[in-house]
Design an enzyme around this catalytic site. Sequence first.
Site, PDB file in Angstrom:
ATOM      1  N   GLY A 123       0.684  -1.190   0.101  1.00  0.00           N
ATOM      2  CA  GLY A 123       0.125  -0.127  -0.056  1.00  0.00           C
ATOM      3  C   GLY A 123       0.955   1.198   0.028  1.00  0.00           C
ATOM      4  N   CYS A 124       0.261   2.322  -0.311  1.00  0.00           N
ATOM      5  CA  CYS A 124       0.917   3.543  -0.356  1.00  0.00           C
ATOM      6  C   CYS A 124       1.676   3.999   1.301  1.00  0.00           C
ATOM      7  CB  CYS A 124       0.103   4.745  -0.948  1.00  0.00           C
ATOM      8  SG  CYS A 124      -1.490   5.154  -0.002  1.00  0.00           S
TER       9      CYS A 124
END
Length: 355
Positions: free
Chosen positions: A158-159
């Site tokens: 994920g970011c």
Amino acid sequence: MGKTVAVVGAAGFAGIELVRVILGHPSFTLVAATSNELAGVPVAQEYPGFAGSTDLAFCSHDDAAVASADVVFLAVPHTAALAMAPTHVARGAAVVDLSADFRLKDPAVYEQWYKVPHTAPELLGRAAFGLPELFGDDLACARERYEAGEGALVACAGCYPTATSLAAAPAVRAGLVADGMPVVVDAISGVTGAGKKCSSRTHFCFADENVEAYGVGSHRHTPEIEQILGLPGRVVFTPHLAPVNRGLLSTVTMVLAPDAPRSTSEVLDLYRRAYEGSPFVTVLPEGQLPKTSSVVGTNCAHVSAVVDERTGVLVAIGAIDNLGKGAADQAVQCANILCGLPQDAGLCRIAVPVL
């Protein structure tokens, strides 16, 4: 030899960024960009920035071109990939999933945080974790599997976990962090990180001129960060929304172990050694700190660290583009590895100099 590529969920922010990157890729040919809602609508009509660059129209998720593509990117909401990935892996495709469905190795942890049962646990053990700088061996094994004719699956990080882990991992892995102490993460993301669907938080009138914390003590990226860093139950993660389109800055505060270096320059030397040979991670010089504008539009991550001698903590900072290194570009980097291509094939390292 080139590869045919499908982007499932191409109309969202991460999906359309994938389309943009793949259209300029020297070895990938985009054959399908799916959106059930926009099926039949030309990509350049929905996103005029593609005018003159592609005649491709959005198609449905079950289009025949998707079922035959060599590489399938799943830019779909969480839980949707659970139904899609097994079919493509079984037919021998390289599947790169941008959702969280295969990131967490323990299905019970997934169920705890996502409130749904994991319906494809048999794929968790073979899913490579898509953060190449920290899990290169995982991706190398997936590449061997794919080259042998088997399907491969990559669960892209994920970011928030990407920026946070790139900032913290060298210190954690080198044993610089005190045992048992919390690791405090304060991270700020642009509004595109919330996805294309508008909400009361992301509506322009509410997001503009406003910075706020959300998901305090409950954000789903918490167990992912803990898994990456090997710090179960120790990460205090607080995300914030800022009124910018794209970009993510994560600040990680870690209590130093008694025998850890108390010199910023020594710690930065350790960081440079950790990322030696990583084409997309830059450890900034001492005295220079990461900022999001320096990485927007790229797959680059800028990291730095400062020792606070007074309190005995290390403050590490990572900046990425949440749609680039935090999503689409990192997915392409992983696909490049699976397909035996240079990691940087089709990826830009020069940010937009003036926003």
